[in-house]
Design a protein around this motif. Structure first.
Motif, PDB file in Angstrom:
ATOM      1  N   GLY A  57       0.812  -1.225   0.000  1.00 27.57           N
ATOM      2  CA  GLY A  57       0.000   0.000   0.000  1.00 27.57           C
ATOM      3  C   GLY A  57       0.838   1.264   0.000  1.00 27.57           C
ATOM      4  O   GLY A  57       0.353   2.338  -0.362  1.00 27.57           O
ATOM      5  N   ASP A  58       2.107   1.169   0.429  1.00 27.88           N
ATOM      6  CA  ASP A  58       3.013   2.314   0.261  1.00 27.88           C
ATOM      7  C   ASP A  58       3.302   2.483  -1.229  1.00 27.88           C
ATOM      8  O   ASP A  58       3.103   1.567  -2.016  1.00 27.88           O
ATOM      9  CB  ASP A  58       4.345   2.058   0.994  1.00 27.88           C
ATOM     10  N   ASN A  59       3.815   3.646  -1.592  1.00 28.43           N
ATOM     11  CA  ASN A  59       4.200   3.771  -2.993  1.00 28.43           C
ATOM     12  C   ASN A  59       5.714   3.728  -3.162  1.00 28.43           C
ATOM     13  O   ASN A  59       6.469   3.767  -2.190  1.00 28.43           O
ATOM     14  CB  ASN A  59       3.529   4.989  -3.657  1.00 28.43           C
ATOM     15  N   GLU A  60       6.128   3.604  -4.405  1.00 28.57           N
ATOM     16  CA  GLU A  60       7.565   3.487  -4.715  1.00 28.57           C
ATOM     17  C   GLU A  60       8.350   4.649  -4.138  1.00 28.57           C
ATOM     18  O   GLU A  60       9.440   4.487  -3.592  1.00 28.57           O
ATOM     19  CB  GLU A  60       7.781   3.503  -6.235  1.00 28.57           C
ATOM     20  N   GLU A 102       7.785   6.616  -1.599  1.00 28.02           N
ATOM     21  CA  GLU A 102       7.936   6.598  -0.144  1.00 28.02           C
ATOM     22  C   GLU A 102       8.947   5.524   0.274  1.00 28.02           C
ATOM     23  O   GLU A 102       9.788   5.750   1.156  1.00 28.02           O
ATOM     24  CB  GLU A 102       6.563   6.377   0.510  1.00 28.02           C
ATOM     25  N   SER A 156       8.674  -0.889  -9.481  1.00 25.63           N
ATOM     26  CA  SER A 156       7.891  -2.061  -9.103  1.00 25.63           C
ATOM     27  C   SER A 156       7.015  -2.484 -10.271  1.00 25.63           C
ATOM     28  O   SER A 156       6.720  -1.676 -11.159  1.00 25.63           O
ATOM     29  CB  SER A 156       7.024  -1.744  -7.883  1.00 25.63           C
ATOM     30  N   ASP A 187       4.925   7.255  -8.566  1.00 22.92           N
ATOM     31  CA  ASP A 187       3.931   7.237  -7.486  1.00 22.92           C
ATOM     32  C   ASP A 187       3.204   5.892  -7.376  1.00 22.92           C
ATOM     33  O   ASP A 187       2.267   5.758  -6.591  1.00 22.92           O
ATOM     34  CB  ASP A 187       2.913   8.367  -7.687  1.00 22.92           C
ATOM     35  N   ARG A 188       3.621   4.913  -8.148  1.00 19.54           N
ATOM     36  CA  ARG A 188       2.914   3.626  -8.187  1.00 19.54           C
ATOM     37  C   ARG A 188       2.840   2.980  -6.793  1.00 19.54           C
ATOM     38  O   ARG A 188       3.828   2.900  -6.068  1.00 19.54           O
ATOM     39  CB  ARG A 188       3.649   2.686  -9.146  1.00 19.54           C
ATOM     40  N   THR A 189       1.648   2.517  -6.446  1.00 17.68           N
ATOM     41  CA  THR A 189       1.417   1.846  -5.157  1.00 17.68           C
ATOM     42  C   THR A 189       1.847   0.380  -5.247  1.00 17.68           C
ATOM     43  O   THR A 189       1.603  -0.283  -6.256  1.00 17.68           O
ATOM     44  CB  THR A 189      -0.082   1.936  -4.795  1.00 17.68           C
ATOM     45  N   LEU A 190       2.483  -0.087  -4.184  1.00 20.32           N
ATOM     46  CA  LEU A 190       2.931  -1.482  -4.138  1.00 20.32           C
ATOM     47  C   LEU A 190       1.741  -2.387  -3.796  1.00 20.32           C
ATOM     48  O   LEU A 190       1.097  -2.199  -2.768  1.00 20.32           O
ATOM     49  CB  LEU A 190       4.017  -1.636  -3.072  1.00 20.32           C
ATOM     50  N   VAL A 191       1.489  -3.357  -4.672  1.00 21.80           N
ATOM     51  CA  VAL A 191       0.363  -4.267  -4.437  1.00 21.80           C
ATOM     52  C   VAL A 191       0.855  -5.713  -4.435  1.00 21.80           C
ATOM     53  O   VAL A 191       1.904  -6.039  -4.988  1.00 21.80           O
ATOM     54  CB  VAL A 191      -0.762  -4.084  -5.488  1.00 21.80           C
TER      55      VAL A 191
END
Lengths: 391, 391
Positions: free
Chosen positions: A193-196, A198, A222, A236-240
């Motif tokens: 749920g964090d992004n790249e 961060e 990612s 800004d891509r969110t890690l899923v």
């Protein structure tokens, strides 16, 4: 997080610089050069120890002349003189830069013209994996007015820098250990749920807290089961769940780089992704074994390429499977076909196999080693074969 | 510390790039160029938005050809293609780099040769405050095989980049605010007895926590009542009562730099040091007022130089009293004698007076401004006239 306590002493002794110079002069003589003209931060630092972040400003050229006999001569803007005077360099000539009409050129031409002449040739940073740090039109004008030929000094310079001293290796080892520790700690700092961006910021801050001086290189990417490229980002891509998060860092300690990556599984990833990671891990293991004195960079490449090909690689866009490193993130040689550099004791190399196992799904692994008489010794903490998990 | 919430959107719209291109093409036509050949990170980013930290690796050249009519053409290593494809650039040609025998040169020569020819000249990054990012011998070989003249494109390129768009100014403003906040908070994080390196590290981490992407430039220097230079350090020197601690940062947000410094009193400093700081603060104030459309950079210089001379300056080794900034830490123009650049709306400038008030005791102050039709507008938070104290 306190800085790592095992830091080697900053800087190098005058004796170290004298040894570097003596060795360089032997190599320059083999290349039949009367001297080297240097303009770039890394080459100047190698011979002087001079350190500045001011290289970020493109306004003023800086020069170091290294004659084949005798001591180096710094020809630099006044703004740099107080700090250059703290190094072992004794002969420092300055001009009040910026001075667009003659930004050090007359001063430099005088120094080069006064060098003892034997071969009538000096080497400049004109060749592969180097770009001269002065305006090309000023370089060409300088070349016209010199009484000696200016030839491509890059092969000579790389011969000099490619084999590291013990003190250089200790610096690289330290920054490799800092980055290894930070990579190991990352799963405790990042969540699904964090992004790249961060994730990348947290790693950057942790590396600084552990004692790195700077982090000029830290791409983060990612993607589901793998990544499409390894040199840009973060976005800004969110890690899923099911993603691979790829991070790579070139951080520095006292001017010396590490350059190695790590891959993380975001939650549970596909079997194909896990298998690809194991294949590049195995290829790394084989590459480390192959990286020994007497083998060539092409041998190292072939060993790793076979393993990733057998594991189903459909290619990768990196173009080589590792390279040198030191004062720069990447240096010669390259593990690739056609680069038949013989591996020698004292070289510091990345072992960096990668494979695209499905379109757009690439996994690249990397460790840093120094070559000893017995073979490669790890400078990084070896990554686990099984992907670490961020959950 | 959470990142600053007022960040402008990252990246720029295709419409912004179209406007940049149209304006650039008008300027190129004035210079009678059929196109520009670009090789450096900042010039390529200006026209494409392409961002990568991979520029740290000197191994592979990258090229962008910007014709005087029509769209830019990227000629880049395969490793960069996936990310370049995310930009507004449509025409992307790649080769499998590194390829020492022909690292993109044939491909590039074909693209340049196919440009519509009107003046028979293209501009390359050959002049002041630029260094071409490819081996010089490869550039010279390329030049030989082209059917057009390759001329110095740097004056044209700087004319293009020197005036910023609103979106660029918003980026610079954001990073200036981040660094201002971090500078303001520093006295809470550093104490007498800390050393320069630790002070510098805390500032670096704080800047990252507040949302900067990177900090390529962060020299730190201290000395009794002033500093001998402003571009190197930190060292291990311990901060003691009576010192001035000087910090300067070029940090970035989405590619754009701030570039300004701050001075701190360590405990109680001498009256002479306080007076020198007030003099450079006053000179800054006057410089900000002088930096308005129609005045020249030499006018700005003269205004500030008079104040520091009247205050007892015995010189300084910086060579100018400010400069442009944007995608790079320093860009043209320069506030100095002989640089008669007319100041225009949209320029972003540093106002940077300094003085050595006693041998080895220099104090330099700096703010960043954007030029509007009414005059200079601060992008930084104005430093207090009285030295902030670290105790």
């Amino acid at each position: 997080m306190a800085p790592r306590l095992t830091a080697p002493k900053r800087g190098f002794s005058p004796a170290e610089f004298e040894r570097r110079l003596a060795r360089a002069q032997t190599i320059m003589a083999q290349y039949q050069l009367d001297g080297l003209l240097l303009t770039t931060p890394h080459n100047i630092r190698y011979f002087t120890g001079f350190d500045s972040q001011f290289w970020e400003s493109p306004t003023r050229p800086w020069f170091l002349v290294v004659p084949v006999t005798g001591l180096p001569i710094a020809v630099i803007p006044e703004i740099g003189a107080p700090e250059m005077a703290l190094t072992w360099i004794k002969d420092i000539r300055t001009w009040p830069a910026p001075m667009p009409a003659d930004d050090g050129l007359s001063l430099l031409a005088g120094v080069i013209s006064a060098l003892p002449r034997r071969h009538g040739r000096i080497g400049a940073e004109l060749g592969r994996e180097m770009t001269i740090r002065m305006p090309v039109i000023e370089f060409l004008a300088l070349r016209e007015r010199l009484p000696v030929e200016v030839t491509n000094g890059s092969p000579c310079i790389w011969d000099i820098r490619m084999v590291k001293t013990e003190a250089e290796v200790a610096h690289i080892h330290h920054i490799c250990q800092i980055a290894s520790d930070a990579y190991e700690a990352l799963p405790g700092k990042v969540r699904i749920g964090d992004n790249e961006r961060e994730a990348c910021r947290r790693l950057r801050i942790d590396i600084a807290e552990r004692g790195a001086d700077a982090t000029p290189f830290l791409p983060a990417i990612s993607g589901p089961g793998g990544v499409p490229q390894i040199v840009c980002g973060p976005h800004d891509r969110t890690l899923v769940e099911g993603d691979i998060l790829f991070l790579d860092t070139g951080s520095t300690y006292d001017g010396y780089f590490c350059d190695f990556d790590r891959n993380y599984a975001i939650g549970k990833v596909s079997d194909a992704a896990r298998r690809a990671h194991e294949a590049v891990w195995d290829a790394t293991e084989a590459g480390i074994t192959a990286a020994r004195p007497g083998n060539t960079t092409e041998d190292v490449w072939r060993t790793m390429a076979k393993i990733v090909q057998d594991a189903g690689s459909i290619g990768n866009n990196v173009g080589r499977l590792g390279h040198g490193l030191g004062l720069q993130l990447t240096e010669p040689p390259s593990h690739m076909p056609g680069d038949n550099t013989v591996i020698r004791e004292g070289m510091v190399l990345t072992i960096e196999p990668g494979m695209e196992y499905a379109p757009g799904k690439m996994i690249v692994h990397e460790e840093n080693v120094v070559i000893t008489v017995e073979g490669a010794r790890l400078l990084t903490k070896r990554a686990p074969r099984e992907l670490p998990v961020i959950s």
